[in-house]
Scaffold this motif. Structure first.
Motif, PDB file in Angstrom:
ATOM      1  N   PHE A  72      33.861  23.011  43.931  1.00 26.10           N
ATOM      2  CA  PHE A  72      33.531  21.967  45.384  1.00 26.10           C
ATOM      3  C   PHE A  72      34.960  22.896  46.146  1.00 26.10           C
ATOM      4  N   MET A  73      34.323  23.532  48.025  1.00 28.05           N
ATOM      5  CA  MET A  73      34.785  24.190  48.516  1.00 28.05           C
ATOM      6  C   MET A  73      35.237  23.489  49.433  1.00 28.05           C
ATOM      7  N   ASP A  74      35.787  22.936  49.489  1.00 22.29           N
ATOM      8  CA  ASP A  74      36.991  22.646  50.675  1.00 22.29           C
ATOM      9  C   ASP A  74      38.470  23.975  50.141  1.00 22.29           C
ATOM     10  N   LYS A  75      38.100  24.540  49.310  1.00 25.29           N
ATOM     11  CA  LYS A  75      39.445  25.542  49.204  1.00 25.29           C
ATOM     12  C   LYS A  75      39.587  26.988  50.018  1.00 25.29           C
ATOM     13  N   SER A  76      41.029  27.356  50.685  1.00 20.82           N
ATOM     14  CA  SER A  76      40.867  28.351  51.296  1.00 20.82           C
ATOM     15  C   SER A  76      40.273  29.203  50.121  1.00 20.82           C
ATOM     16  N   ALA A  77      40.019  30.448  51.317  1.00 26.26           N
ATOM     17  CA  ALA A  77      39.853  32.260  50.478  1.00 26.26           C
ATOM     18  C   ALA A  77      40.025  32.610  49.582  1.00 26.26           C
ATOM     19  N   THR A  78      41.849  32.035  49.634  1.00 16.91           N
ATOM     20  CA  THR A  78      42.805  33.063  48.265  1.00 16.91           C
ATOM     21  C   THR A  78      42.321  32.033  47.212  1.00 16.91           C
ATOM     22  N   SER A  79      42.347  30.904  47.465  1.00 20.12           N
ATOM     23  CA  SER A  79      42.159  30.280  46.427  1.00 20.12           C
ATOM     24  C   SER A  79      40.792  30.488  45.297  1.00 20.12           C
TER      25      SER A  79
ATOM     26  N   VAL B  71      40.918  43.068  47.201  1.00 22.98           N
ATOM     27  CA  VAL B  71      39.698  41.772  47.955  1.00 22.98           C
ATOM     28  C   VAL B  71      40.325  41.987  49.703  1.00 22.98           C
ATOM     29  N   PHE B  72      39.319  42.731  50.344  1.00 18.98           N
ATOM     30  CA  PHE B  72      40.467  42.507  51.700  1.00 18.98           C
ATOM     31  C   PHE B  72      40.122  41.132  52.934  1.00 18.98           C
ATOM     32  N   MET B  73      41.495  40.014  52.448  1.00 12.80           N
ATOM     33  CA  MET B  73      40.161  38.887  52.667  1.00 12.80           C
ATOM     34  C   MET B  73      40.444  37.933  54.099  1.00 12.80           C
ATOM     35  N   ASP B  74      39.593  38.665  54.574  1.00 15.78           N
ATOM     36  CA  ASP B  74      38.820  38.348  56.130  1.00 15.78           C
ATOM     37  C   ASP B  74      37.742  37.338  55.790  1.00 15.78           C
ATOM     38  N   LYS B  75      37.248  37.447  54.341  1.00 11.63           N
ATOM     39  CA  LYS B  75      35.647  36.803  54.520  1.00 11.63           C
ATOM     40  C   LYS B  75      35.879  35.525  54.282  1.00 11.63           C
ATOM     41  N   SER B  76      35.546  34.683  54.134  1.00 11.06           N
ATOM     42  CA  SER B  76      35.134  33.477  54.305  1.00 11.06           C
ATOM     43  C   SER B  76      34.845  33.115  52.386  1.00 11.06           C
ATOM     44  N   ALA B  77      35.222  31.614  52.702  1.00  6.73           N
ATOM     45  CA  ALA B  77      35.734  30.757  51.066  1.00  6.73           C
ATOM     46  C   ALA B  77      34.481  31.225  50.031  1.00  6.73           C
ATOM     47  N   THR B  78      33.115  30.514  50.958  1.00 11.47           N
ATOM     48  CA  THR B  78      32.170  31.213  50.122  1.00 11.47           C
ATOM     49  C   THR B  78      31.672  32.453  49.804  1.00 11.47           C
ATOM     50  N   SER B  79      31.868  33.734  50.434  1.00 12.18           N
ATOM     51  CA  SER B  79      31.778  34.848  50.116  1.00 12.18           C
ATOM     52  C   SER B  79      32.884  35.445  49.133  1.00 12.18           C
ATOM     53  N   ALA B  80      34.084  35.197  49.132  1.00 14.43           N
ATOM     54  CA  ALA B  80      35.266  35.593  48.670  1.00 14.43           C
ATOM     55  C   ALA B  80      34.978  34.888  46.760  1.00 14.43           C
ATOM     56  N   ARG B  96      39.179  43.517  28.048  1.00 20.09           N
ATOM     57  CA  ARG B  96      39.646  43.868  26.522  1.00 20.09           C
ATOM     58  C   ARG B  96      39.652  44.505  26.198  1.00 20.09           C
ATOM     59  N   ARG B  97      38.651  45.619  26.393  1.00 19.64           N
ATOM     60  CA  ARG B  97      39.124  47.209  25.945  1.00 19.64           C
ATOM     61  C   ARG B  97      40.053  47.455  25.838  1.00 19.64           C
ATOM     62  N   LYS B  98      41.295  47.217  26.552  1.00 24.75           N
ATOM     63  CA  LYS B  98      42.709  47.558  26.305  1.00 24.75           C
ATOM     64  C   LYS B  98      42.362  48.596  26.923  1.00 24.75           C
ATOM     65  N   ILE B  99      41.520  48.806  28.038  1.00 26.27           N
ATOM     66  CA  ILE B  99      41.860  50.183  28.839  1.00 26.27           C
ATOM     67  C   ILE B  99      42.367  49.701  30.183  1.00 26.27           C
ATOM     68  N   GLY B 100      43.765  50.741  30.383  1.00 20.51           N
ATOM     69  CA  GLY B 100      44.769  50.677  31.746  1.00 20.51           C
ATOM     70  C   GLY B 100      43.599  50.067  33.320  1.00 20.51           C
ATOM     71  N   ILE B 101      43.994  49.172  34.042  1.00 26.30           N
ATOM     72  CA  ILE B 101      43.615  48.747  35.598  1.00 26.30           C
ATOM     73  C   ILE B 101      44.683  49.200  36.926  1.00 26.30           C
ATOM     74  N   SER B 102      43.876  49.700  37.438  1.00 26.58           N
ATOM     75  CA  SER B 102      44.463  49.765  38.803  1.00 26.58           C
ATOM     76  C   SER B 102      43.786  49.590  39.727  1.00 26.58           C
ATOM     77  N   GLU B 103      44.499  48.681  40.336  1.00 29.05           N
ATOM     78  CA  GLU B 103      43.861  47.802  41.648  1.00 29.05           C
ATOM     79  C   GLU B 103      44.096  48.232  42.850  1.00 29.05           C
ATOM     80  N   TYR B 104      43.652  49.198  44.042  1.00 25.72           N
ATOM     81  CA  TYR B 104      43.960  49.198  45.283  1.00 25.72           C
ATOM     82  C   TYR B 104      43.210  48.640  46.029  1.00 25.72           C
ATOM     83  N   ALA B 105      44.211  48.617  47.521  1.00 29.07           N
ATOM     84  CA  ALA B 105      43.527  47.925  48.632  1.00 29.07           C
ATOM     85  C   ALA B 105      42.940  48.896  50.156  1.00 29.07           C
ATOM     86  N   PRO B 106      41.743  48.057  50.196  1.00 27.29           N
ATOM     87  CA  PRO B 106      41.140  48.897  50.917  1.00 27.29           C
ATOM     88  C   PRO B 106      41.735  49.593  51.847  1.00 27.29           C
TER      89      PRO B 106
END
Lengths: 175, 175
Positions: A72-79, B71-80, B96-106
């Motif tokens: 239900f899309m009343d959510k913020s982009a973050t949630s 994720v760079f959060m300039d997105k709409s809730a729908t595309s997020a 689930r394969r127990k491989i380490g994951i690193s996350e980097y901002a754009p």
């Protein structure tokens, strides 16, 4: 008889509910639980826990169909992003087992169980207890919501059977 | 030697890039591709294709580490929500394969490759070509972005090694 697994996905807790539907349409409670994901070390590990828990349930209860709530899309982009992660992990786990998936909008679930699309959550949970004879059972909110979407699929499939509509057409309703 | 798999997740196309990093920090191109998901019958099946493609790459190339863009959060809730589904399916497959994951901002990826957090995408792709000697190779944008996040992890790990920072601390940067 068909066995439906309902999923109420969330990145903190994911509700799971399993029901059986007899040929005459009567539904019986089989199992429910809430997968607790907050103990995981980090966010990717939460998704790992979700998939592991879901695979365990798929192995243990062998559902023939899966039903899941649309967002239900009343959510913020973050949630929406967080919920999308949980929902994506769950859908990917199910679809890879070649089990059919139906999606129902919250208002369709409320309409199906309570007869009113604007019903509140407690009414839905009350009807889940009533329809599945769970009066005395302690029922977590997420697990109850998962049973609700499973019951909705049972009702919609029965309606589809009577009217000759294919279930995949119903999937589009309220999407 | 470490082998890094970079992922640029998307619900229409998911970019995949694999590089090797030698002990002296030099990076070499191994593989890249874009998983095309739009041919799938429905949205859950797209996520299934994503996971199947990713598992094939994990099997074929056996990376020791995975890097993925936040994720760079300039997105709409729908595309997020849509992006969240793809990212959640990808993360769940890897974790689930127990491989380490690193996350980097754009902006961290841009800073790491171009030296400027506000660099545009073509500059990043130019540096990917330059750093991996891919001048003559046809390179899809999604695959190039996946190589960029893999290169970022290589640079950040090298920096972490020199300064004694643990990689898991770097993961929090720009998160």
């Amino acid at each position: 008889m068909i066995r439906i697994l309902g999923i109420d996905p969330g990145s903190q807790r994911t509700g799971i509910g399993v029901i059986d539907v007899a040929a005459d349409g009567r539904c019986a409670y089989v199992h429910c639980e809430a997968l607790k994901l907050l103990d995981a070390e980090d966010f990717p590990s939460r998704l790992g826990l979700l998939c592991e828990g879901l695979e365990r349930v798929l192995d243990d209860w062998q559902p023939t169909h899966v039903a899941i709530e649309t967002v239900f899309m009343d959510k913020s982009a973050t949630s929406a992003l967080k919920l999308g992660h949980a929902r994506g992990a769950a859908l990917a786990t199910v679809v890879r087992r070649k089990i059919g998936i139906s999606e129902y909008a919250p208002r369709v679930i409320k309409q199906s169980l309570v007869g009113r699309g604007a019903a509140d959550k407690t009414q839905v949970q009350h009807m889940v207890r009533l329809l599945l004879n769970l009066a005395d059972m302690k029922l977590q909110a997420d697990a109850a919501d998962a049973l609700a979407v499973a019951l909705t699929h049972a009702h919609m499939s029965a309606t589809a059977g009577r009217t000759g509509l294919a279930v995949h057409q119903l999937r589009r309703r309220g999407a």
